[in-house]
Motif scaffolding. Structure first.
Motif, mmCIF file in Angstrom:
data_model
loop_
_atom_site.group_PDB
_atom_site.id
_atom_site.type_symbol
_atom_site.label_atom_id
_atom_site.label_comp_id
_atom_site.label_asym_id
_atom_site.label_seq_id
_atom_site.Cartn_x
_atom_site.Cartn_y
_atom_site.Cartn_z
ATOM 1 N N VAL A 254 13.217 3.858 -9.640
ATOM 2 C CA VAL A 254 14.167 2.785 -9.313
ATOM 3 C C VAL A 254 14.156 2.530 -7.805
ATOM 4 N N ILE A 255 14.127 3.620 -7.022
ATOM 5 C CA ILE A 255 14.079 3.493 -5.558
ATOM 6 C C ILE A 255 12.867 2.654 -5.152
ATOM 7 N N GLY A 256 11.717 2.913 -5.807
ATOM 8 C CA GLY A 256 10.504 2.142 -5.533
ATOM 9 C C GLY A 256 10.672 0.660 -5.850
ATOM 10 N N ILE A 257 11.348 0.365 -6.978
ATOM 11 C CA ILE A 257 11.505 -1.036 -7.398
ATOM 12 C C ILE A 257 12.395 -1.819 -6.435
ATOM 13 N N THR B 5 0.014 -8.575 -6.374
ATOM 14 C CA THR B 5 -0.012 -7.126 -6.619
ATOM 15 C C THR B 5 1.398 -6.547 -6.627
ATOM 16 N N LEU B 6 2.286 -7.084 -5.766
ATOM 17 C CA LEU B 6 3.659 -6.575 -5.729
ATOM 18 C C LEU B 6 4.401 -6.835 -7.035
ATOM 19 N N TRP B 7 4.246 -8.061 -7.577
ATOM 20 C CA TRP B 7 4.941 -8.375 -8.837
ATOM 21 C C TRP B 7 4.416 -7.513 -9.979
ATOM 22 N N LEU B 8 3.084 -7.269 -9.994
ATOM 23 C CA LEU B 8 2.515 -6.405 -11.037
ATOM 24 C C LEU B 8 3.069 -4.982 -10.924
ATOM 25 N N MET B 9 3.220 -4.495 -9.683
ATOM 26 C CA MET B 9 3.796 -3.166 -9.476
ATOM 27 C C MET B 9 5.237 -3.097 -9.943
ATOM 28 N N ALA B 10 5.993 -4.166 -9.641
ATOM 29 C CA ALA B 10 7.397 -4.202 -10.043
ATOM 30 C C ALA B 10 7.509 -4.112 -11.561
ATOM 31 N N LEU B 11 6.635 -4.868 -12.241
ATOM 32 C CA LEU B 11 6.646 -4.890 -13.699
ATOM 33 C C LEU B 11 6.318 -3.512 -14.276
ATOM 34 N N SER B 12 5.290 -2.865 -13.724
ATOM 35 C CA SER B 12 4.908 -1.551 -14.258
ATOM 36 C C SER B 12 5.997 -0.508 -14.001
ATOM 37 N N ALA B 13 6.613 -0.562 -12.806
ATOM 38 C CA ALA B 13 7.674 0.401 -12.502
ATOM 39 C C ALA B 13 8.896 0.165 -13.391
ATOM 40 N N ALA B 14 9.213 -1.112 -13.657
ATOM 41 C CA ALA B 14 10.346 -1.419 -14.534
ATOM 42 C C ALA B 14 10.104 -0.880 -15.939
ATOM 43 N N LEU B 15 8.859 -1.003 -16.434
ATOM 44 C CA LEU B 15 8.516 -0.450 -17.744
ATOM 45 C C LEU B 15 8.701 1.068 -17.757
ATOM 46 N N LEU B 16 8.264 1.728 -16.685
ATOM 47 C CA LEU B 16 8.413 3.183 -16.606
ATOM 48 C C LEU B 16 9.884 3.591 -16.664
ATOM 49 N N VAL B 17 10.727 2.830 -15.956
ATOM 50 C CA VAL B 17 12.146 3.184 -15.870
ATOM 51 C C VAL B 17 12.892 2.894 -17.175
ATOM 52 N N LEU B 18 12.560 1.751 -17.812
ATOM 53 C CA LEU B 18 13.389 1.282 -18.927
ATOM 54 C C LEU B 18 12.959 1.735 -20.312
ATOM 55 N N THR B 19 11.711 2.215 -20.453
ATOM 56 C CA THR B 19 11.243 2.577 -21.785
ATOM 57 C C THR B 19 12.001 3.780 -22.349
ATOM 58 N N PRO B 20 12.644 3.608 -23.535
ATOM 59 C CA PRO B 20 13.321 4.747 -24.168
ATOM 60 C C PRO B 20 12.295 5.814 -24.594
ATOM 61 N N SER C 23 0.840 -1.198 0.000
ATOM 62 C CA SER C 23 0.000 0.000 0.000
ATOM 63 C C SER C 23 0.869 1.240 0.000
ATOM 64 N N GLY C 24 1.978 1.153 0.738
ATOM 65 C CA GLY C 24 2.907 2.270 0.766
ATOM 66 C C GLY C 24 3.527 2.508 -0.599
ATOM 67 N N LEU C 25 4.017 1.427 -1.217
ATOM 68 C CA LEU C 25 4.639 1.529 -2.547
ATOM 69 C C LEU C 25 3.666 2.097 -3.565
ATOM 70 N N GLU C 26 2.403 1.651 -3.443
ATOM 71 C CA GLU C 26 1.364 2.087 -4.366
ATOM 72 C C GLU C 26 1.234 3.610 -4.310
ATOM 73 N N LEU C 27 1.157 4.166 -3.088
ATOM 74 C CA LEU C 27 1.001 5.614 -2.973
ATOM 75 C C LEU C 27 2.293 6.318 -3.369
ATOM 76 N N TYR C 28 3.435 5.695 -3.061
ATOM 77 C CA TYR C 28 4.725 6.270 -3.432
ATOM 78 C C TYR C 28 4.780 6.502 -4.945
ATOM 79 N N ASP C 29 4.460 5.445 -5.719
ATOM 80 C CA ASP C 29 4.482 5.555 -7.179
ATOM 81 C C ASP C 29 3.513 6.618 -7.695
ATOM 82 N N SER C 30 2.289 6.642 -7.143
ATOM 83 C CA SER C 30 1.297 7.630 -7.600
ATOM 84 C C SER C 30 1.764 9.045 -7.327
#
Length: 441
Positions: free
Chosen positions: A209-212, A106-121, A38-45
């Protein structure tokens, strides 16, 4: 009203499984493990909310009309639309299969979405694939966020005993406050220490990245949690029992949505709307107005456990009623002050004052709604009622506020909107009985 007690009390501490050789987690560790998502979720938003203006132009070519359309859709729409859907799908999974697999998913889905945000050129590097990948990342993020709150809150409630359910559930808003503080500090340090060119090329990616980095650790802790869902009896088909549950509990579900509208409106005004209001209406620099979000988050973290504890002493409804009433009384003077004194000091004082009833109402409402819903509907009901309220309030609040300012020619009009939401939520409060000390269904 039917309360089935066949499954035993849901509020008694769960039995530890004999299969896992791991020692069961101690209570503080368990609370930490449950609330970290829940914390990570709000952190990302919150981080995305601060950096959207930087991220947007790099991915959505605003010269191209299709790019512009995608941009507005990705920036606002998808995150919100996906939340109730995620809440329903993952909540239903948590109510049937168990809380634990749901909170790990939910954690793995968050990790995946954050990784996409970080890595997309950027668009300049890979063209149209960039905005499409970013939109997918936001879709995933919204879906995961929607599925986070219900199972986690249900699990906290079911870990507690009769006398501490309010206190336990209050660690959910606490974790969100803590993460939002952290997000504000990360954003403040990046905006204040990095030159603009570095900030827009790679600086904003650092915050994600910090979130991931937290995620693998939290998955590890979460997999050691005890399951709190009591399995259903054999011979009862899931679909029919779910339909019957909804039919038997429609009043509770309606009341939950109404109560959640009060919660969502309070949090959105203080943590999300005030920093933007400071930047747009009061013309303060963003690096300053972010502090309003910081003050709100700090109050949420400090006061939530107190509000939960208080609701275990005097009852949920009293805490909800008085905190809502305080919000209704303070909101108009607050906007009046903001619009007549254009200063950072005033913005921070207002944020601080409004943050007190917001924090008190967040924890107590969450407990009340969790306890009103029966166990087999708890995760779904919590997620869906909260995110329906967030869609109503979150995605339309700016629209309604602007419309009201225009219609009434009164710059304090956003206050009317909050008052409207507050009154609606009091109707929800009138529909439910006090749940303190009651055996859970």
């Amino acid at each position: 009203m039917h309360h089935h007690h066949s499954a035993g009390t849901a509020s008694s501490p769960p039995m530890t499984s004999t299969i896992s050789s791991d020692k069961p987690l101690s209570k503080p560790w368990a609370i930490g493990a449950i609330t970290v998502g829940s914390g990570l979720e709000l952190y990302d938003s919150v981080v995305y909310n601060f950096f959207a203006t930087l991220i947007g132009p790099q991915y959505f070519p605003l010269t191209d009309p299709f790019g512009q359309l995608l941009f507005s859709f990705a920036a606002f729409g998808v995150g919100y639309v996906m939340r109730p859907i995620g809440g329903f799908v993952i909540g239903a999974y948590a109510d049937r299969v168990g809380r634990k697999p749901a909170v790990v998913l939910t954690l793995w889905l968050m990790a995946l979405s954050a990784a996409l945000l970080v890595l997309t050129p950027t668009y300049a590097q890979i063209g149209l694939a960039a905005p499409i990948l970013m939109t997918i990342a936001r879709l995933l993020q919204g879906f995961a966020i929607g599925g986070e709150m219900g199972p986690a809150s249900a699990m906290l409630l079911e870990y507690a005993d009769e006398k501490s359910r309010g206190f336990y559930t209050s660690w959910q808003p606490f974790s969100q406050g803590l993460a939002a503080i952290f997000a504000a500090l990360v954003a403040l340090s990046l905006t204040n220490f990095l030159p603009h060119s570095a900030l827009s090329s790679w600086g904003w990616r650092v915050s994600f990245v910090i979130g991931i980095l937290v995620i693998p650790l939290s998955v590890m802790i979460r997999s050691r949690l005890d399951e709190t869902l009591v399995p259903t009896k054999w011979g009862e088909s899931d679909a029919t029992s779910h339909r019957r549950l909804v039919k038997d509990n429609w009043r509770e579900l309606c009341a939950s949505v109404l109560l959640m509208i009060g919660l969502a409106s309070a949090v959105h005004i203080v943590v999300f709307y005030l920093p933007n209001y400071g930047a747009i209406q009061l013309h303060l620099p963003l690096s300053q107005s972010i502090w309003a979000g910081f003050v709100g988050s700090l109050a949420l973290a400090v006061l939530s456990p107190f509000a939960g504890w208080l609701s275990d002493r005097v009852g949920r409804r009293k805490v909800v009623w008085w905190s809502r009433f305080a919000m209704l009384a303070m909101i108009y003077p607050a906007f009046y002050a903001l619009n007549n004194v254009h200063s950072l000091t005033c913005l921070l004082i207002v944020a601080g004052c409004l943050a007190i009833p917001m924090a008190m109402t967040s924890a107590s409402t969450l407990v009340l709604v969790s306890e009103v819903l029966p166990q087999r509907l708890r995760a779904t009901g919590l997620s869906v009622s909260y995110y329906v309220a967030v869609v109503v309030f979150g995605s339309f609040s700016q629209f309604f506020s602007t419309l009201l300012i225009h219609l009434t020619r009164d710059p304090n009009a956003p206050a009317y909107y909050v008052i409207g939401c507050g009154l609606i939520s009091l109707a929800g409060l009138a529909m439910v009985r006090e749940t303190l000390g009651r055996r859970l269904a």
